[in-house]
Scaffold this active site. Sequence first.
Site, short mmCIF file in Angstrom:
data_model
loop_
_atom_site.label_atom_id
_atom_site.label_comp_id
_atom_site.label_asym_id
_atom_site.label_seq_id
_atom_site.Cartn_x
_atom_site.Cartn_y
_atom_site.Cartn_z
N GLY A 2 1.41 6.16 10.10
CA GLY A 2 0.10 6.26 10.23
C GLY A 2 -0.37 7.40 10.93
N CYS B 156 7.23 17.73 4.82
CA CYS B 156 7.72 18.15 6.16
C CYS B 156 9.00 19.03 5.97
CB CYS B 156 7.92 17.41 7.14
SG CYS B 156 9.31 15.65 6.95
N CYS C 55 1.03 7.53 1.05
CA CYS C 55 2.29 7.31 1.77
C CYS C 55 2.08 7.43 3.18
CB CYS C 55 3.22 8.42 1.46
SG CYS C 55 3.47 8.56 -0.15
N1 SAM Z 1 1.99 10.06 6.38
C1 SAM Z 1 3.04 9.34 7.48
C2 SAM Z 1 2.54 9.97 8.78
O1 SAM Z 1 1.87 10.93 9.00
O2 SAM Z 1 2.75 9.17 9.79
C3 SAM Z 1 4.39 9.91 7.09
C4 SAM Z 1 4.78 9.23 5.69
S1 SAM Z 1 6.71 9.75 5.46
C5 SAM Z 1 6.66 11.29 5.15
C6 SAM Z 1 6.57 8.91 3.68
C7 SAM Z 1 6.42 7.49 3.45
O3 SAM Z 1 6.20 7.21 2.09
C8 SAM Z 1 7.14 6.64 3.94
O4 SAM Z 1 6.73 5.71 4.89
C9 SAM Z 1 7.73 5.74 2.91
O5 SAM Z 1 8.29 4.51 3.08
C10 SAM Z 1 6.54 5.91 1.96
N2 SAM Z 1 6.61 5.84 0.44
C11 SAM Z 1 7.81 6.32 -0.26
N3 SAM Z 1 7.61 5.93 -1.42
C12 SAM Z 1 6.50 5.30 -1.51
C13 SAM Z 1 5.77 4.79 -2.80
N4 SAM Z 1 6.02 4.87 -4.01
N5 SAM Z 1 4.51 4.30 -2.51
C14 SAM Z 1 4.28 4.24 -1.17
N6 SAM Z 1 4.62 4.61 -0.09
C15 SAM Z 1 5.90 5.22 -0.47
#
Ligand code: SAM
Length: 456
Positions: free
Chosen positions: A279, A395, A275
């Site tokens: 980035g 978070c 996820c």
């Molecule tokens: N790891 C990132 C960072 O530190 O910058 C933050 C991630 S944020 C908490 C969660 C991310 O997971 C979002 O960008 C969302 O779009 C993505 N997401 C949600 N469901 C997903 C899935 N089934 N597959 C891939 N990405 C997913």
Amino acid sequence: MTRPAPFDEDQGGRGLPSDPREASLRILHAVDTRSAFSDRLLDGAHQRPGADGRDRALLHELVKGSLRWRGRLDWALNSRIHIGLDAVQPWIRNILRIGAYQILMLDRIPMHAAVDESVKLAHKYGHPGSAGLVNSVLRRLIEEKELIEWPAGDDVESLSVWGSHPIWITERWLERFGPESARALMMANNRPVATGLRVNALRGTREELAARLVTEGVESRPGTLSPDLLWVEGHHAPGALKAFTEGWCTAQDESEALVARVLAPEKNDRILDMCAAPGGKTTHIAELIGDEGEVWALERDKHRVSSLENTIKRLGDQCIHVVHGDGTTYEFPMPFDRVLVDAPCSGLGVMGRRADARWRKGPEVLSEMPPVQLELLDAASYRVRPGGVLVYSVCTFEPEETDHVVERFLALHPDFTLESVKGLVPDAVVTPEGTMRVLPQRDGCDGAFAARMRKK
Ligand code: SAM
């Protein structure tokens, strides 16, 4: 009266008026009526060419402050409006909030300016007669300011007003932490949020980053939990710093900067970040392995993929491969040494930073998110090689999304064991179970959780 048209949100905040009070009103109205994200609009507003530094700071203060203190402001306003605050039209409601915030919570703005500017806005945005209401309510607030006694009891209603959080969150934290700690947590969420910058280790050290910031007139101090992070003194939009645009750092909270340390990647590992956007953690992982290895960054949301690509480009990481796909179904032909699932969550640990989220979300989020989190973890489990590491992070510190998800996962996957994060992050944030839990009221940053598991 001509009602101002809503500004085009696709432009971020760049279409906002230059007057900070009027711009703050437009943002609060958009948050209230269109569920817009205040951060996105503020970022856009801050990047407008020629924006004056003082106006920028006032805009930020008015938006974030009025959102954080909305519970108290509404309580104070409500008892001074005979029809009640809820019956007031949204433009005027937000003009009153911004005015009340300046009168009750700031000491550097002259009271008459707070009233006069609010009245001008009411003339422009309200129905005839609204300006009179704004004038009389705000003047009464000034007269009675010293007499206001915020509810002081430990019951849910009083604490909800005092700490300016919705009833459902107050109830939950009161039950879980007790009144003293719940108060501390709410106050931690109400103080202005500091900007954290994580050094790009591919460029230099944290000390070198601090020295570069000084050349831009920016003072900083080292983080106390993360060896990679600096806290910037004062209000600076990261995007306006040369150190940022030149790829020396990433804006990140200290709690987030601990997650890649929990994963503890090693040079030449093949790593999957399931996820990934925008980035923050993907690039930290690449930095920790000195850009030597393979980091696969998977993201489902197309728009967020481009923000991920921009982050990687700005930081100059070469070992990251971006994949647009769904983490629950995407097929990788190869196994991974380490997989990170930084899952979507309620965000209840970051209610200080995302000031609008606490008023937007309801308790249902805590039953909606765990199945999503478990599904992602389940998909991740098949991608970890035997002997490899799986890290789950969110978070939030709510049991439903943290311990309970990990317990369910381990019950469904007996081929995984929980491994302590002791030695990877400071002892202060290690729980007796060996997971990482960061609490705003104790650790002075956002809240977070991470668990490290190993495949047998
Ligand atoms: N790891 C990132 C960072 O530190 O910058 C933050 C991630 S944020 C908490 C969660 C991310 O997971 C979002 O960008 C969302 O779009 C993505 N997401 C949600 N469901 C997903 C899935 N089934 N597959 C891939 N990405 C997913």
